[in-house]
Write an enzyme that holds these catalytic residues in place. Structure first.
Site, PDB file in Angstrom:
ATOM      1  N   GLU A  30       0.827  -1.207   0.000  1.00  0.00           N
ATOM      2  CA  GLU A  30       0.000   0.000   0.000  1.00  0.00           C
ATOM      3  C   GLU A  30       0.863   1.259   0.000  1.00  0.00           C
ATOM      4  O   GLU A  30       0.539   2.244  -0.670  1.00  0.00           O
ATOM      5  CB  GLU A  30      -0.900   0.021   1.235  1.00  0.00           C
ATOM      6  CG  GLU A  30      -1.910  -1.106   1.276  1.00  0.00           C
ATOM      7  CD  GLU A  30      -2.676  -1.090   2.575  1.00  0.00           C
ATOM      8  OE1 GLU A  30      -3.895  -0.831   2.517  1.00  0.00           O
ATOM      9  OE2 GLU A  30      -2.073  -1.350   3.641  1.00  0.00           O
ATOM     10  N   LEU A  80      -7.032   4.635   8.176  1.00  0.00           N
ATOM     11  CA  LEU A  80      -8.085   5.521   7.677  1.00  0.00           C
ATOM     12  C   LEU A  80      -8.640   6.379   8.800  1.00  0.00           C
ATOM     13  O   LEU A  80      -9.076   7.511   8.572  1.00  0.00           O
ATOM     14  CB  LEU A  80      -9.208   4.709   7.032  1.00  0.00           C
ATOM     15  CG  LEU A  80      -8.875   3.957   5.747  1.00  0.00           C
ATOM     16  CD1 LEU A  80     -10.115   3.253   5.216  1.00  0.00           C
ATOM     17  CD2 LEU A  80      -8.288   4.880   4.700  1.00  0.00           C
ATOM     18  N   GLU A  81      -8.642   5.857  10.015  1.00  0.00           N
ATOM     19  CA  GLU A  81      -9.110   6.614  11.171  1.00  0.00           C
ATOM     20  C   GLU A  81      -8.311   7.909  11.317  1.00  0.00           C
ATOM     21  O   GLU A  81      -8.861   8.971  11.607  1.00  0.00           O
ATOM     22  CB  GLU A  81      -8.988   5.793  12.457  1.00  0.00           C
ATOM     23  CG  GLU A  81      -9.950   4.639  12.552  1.00  0.00           C
ATOM     24  CD  GLU A  81      -9.444   3.341  11.941  1.00  0.00           C
ATOM     25  OE1 GLU A  81      -8.614   3.366  10.987  1.00  0.00           O
ATOM     26  OE2 GLU A  81      -9.885   2.274  12.405  1.00  0.00           O
ATOM     27  N   LYS A 108     -11.404   3.336   1.064  1.00  0.00           N
ATOM     28  CA  LYS A 108     -10.267   2.747   0.354  1.00  0.00           C
ATOM     29  C   LYS A 108     -10.787   1.656  -0.564  1.00  0.00           C
ATOM     30  O   LYS A 108     -11.472   0.732  -0.122  1.00  0.00           O
ATOM     31  CB  LYS A 108      -9.271   2.146   1.343  1.00  0.00           C
ATOM     32  CG  LYS A 108      -8.057   1.504   0.663  1.00  0.00           C
ATOM     33  CD  LYS A 108      -7.222   0.670   1.623  1.00  0.00           C
ATOM     34  CE  LYS A 108      -6.522   1.526   2.641  1.00  0.00           C
ATOM     35  NZ  LYS A 108      -5.534   0.758   3.438  1.00  0.00           N
TER      36      LYS A 108
END
Length: 128
Positions: A30, A80-81, A108
């Site tokens: 990623e 993502l948080e 995502k």
């Protein structure tokens, strides 16, 4: 131009489907290849003055919101948080006097989960 005074004091502002290629995630793949992310923004805000004056300087400019989101999407994060929270925090700090609540959803595409998953999503919420 005719401006009506109907007593409306608040409204909802939304920017949906903003796409970014970014490098958020915990896995090396990623961080190296990146992924497609979609950000949705929603806010309840004070629009009374802008509704009466019809002037851009009396409202929250959506271009400013987009710029904040774009800038934060360029800052790599593992979670993502963290991404959603950072975006929400920057928007609230800049427009706190006008915002009543803010929601930022970060999605995502095809997260690496070992199986089919179209999207993973996190929504950060601030209520003033």
């Amino acid at each position: 131009m005719r401006i009506f005074n109907t007593g409306i004091t608040s409204g909802i502002m939304e920017l949906n489907g903003m796409e970014f290629h970014a490098f958020h995630g915990c896995l090396e793949q990623e961080k190296k290849e990146g992924n497609l992310f979609v950000v949705d923004f929603k806010a309840h805000f004070d629009m009374e003055k802008a509704a009466k004056t019809d002037r851009l300087e009396d409202t929250v400019d959506v271009n400013d919101i987009y710029s904040i989101i774009k800038s934060e999407m360029e800052n790599r994060c593992n979670l993502l948080e963290t991404v959603a929270s950072n975006i929400c925090d920057k928007i609230v700090r800049k427009f706190k006097d006008q915002m009543l609540s803010v929601e930022v959803r970060v999605s995502k595409h095809n997260p690496p989960m070992g199986g089919k998953c179209e999207w993973s999503r996190i929504t950060a919420v601030w209520e003033g």
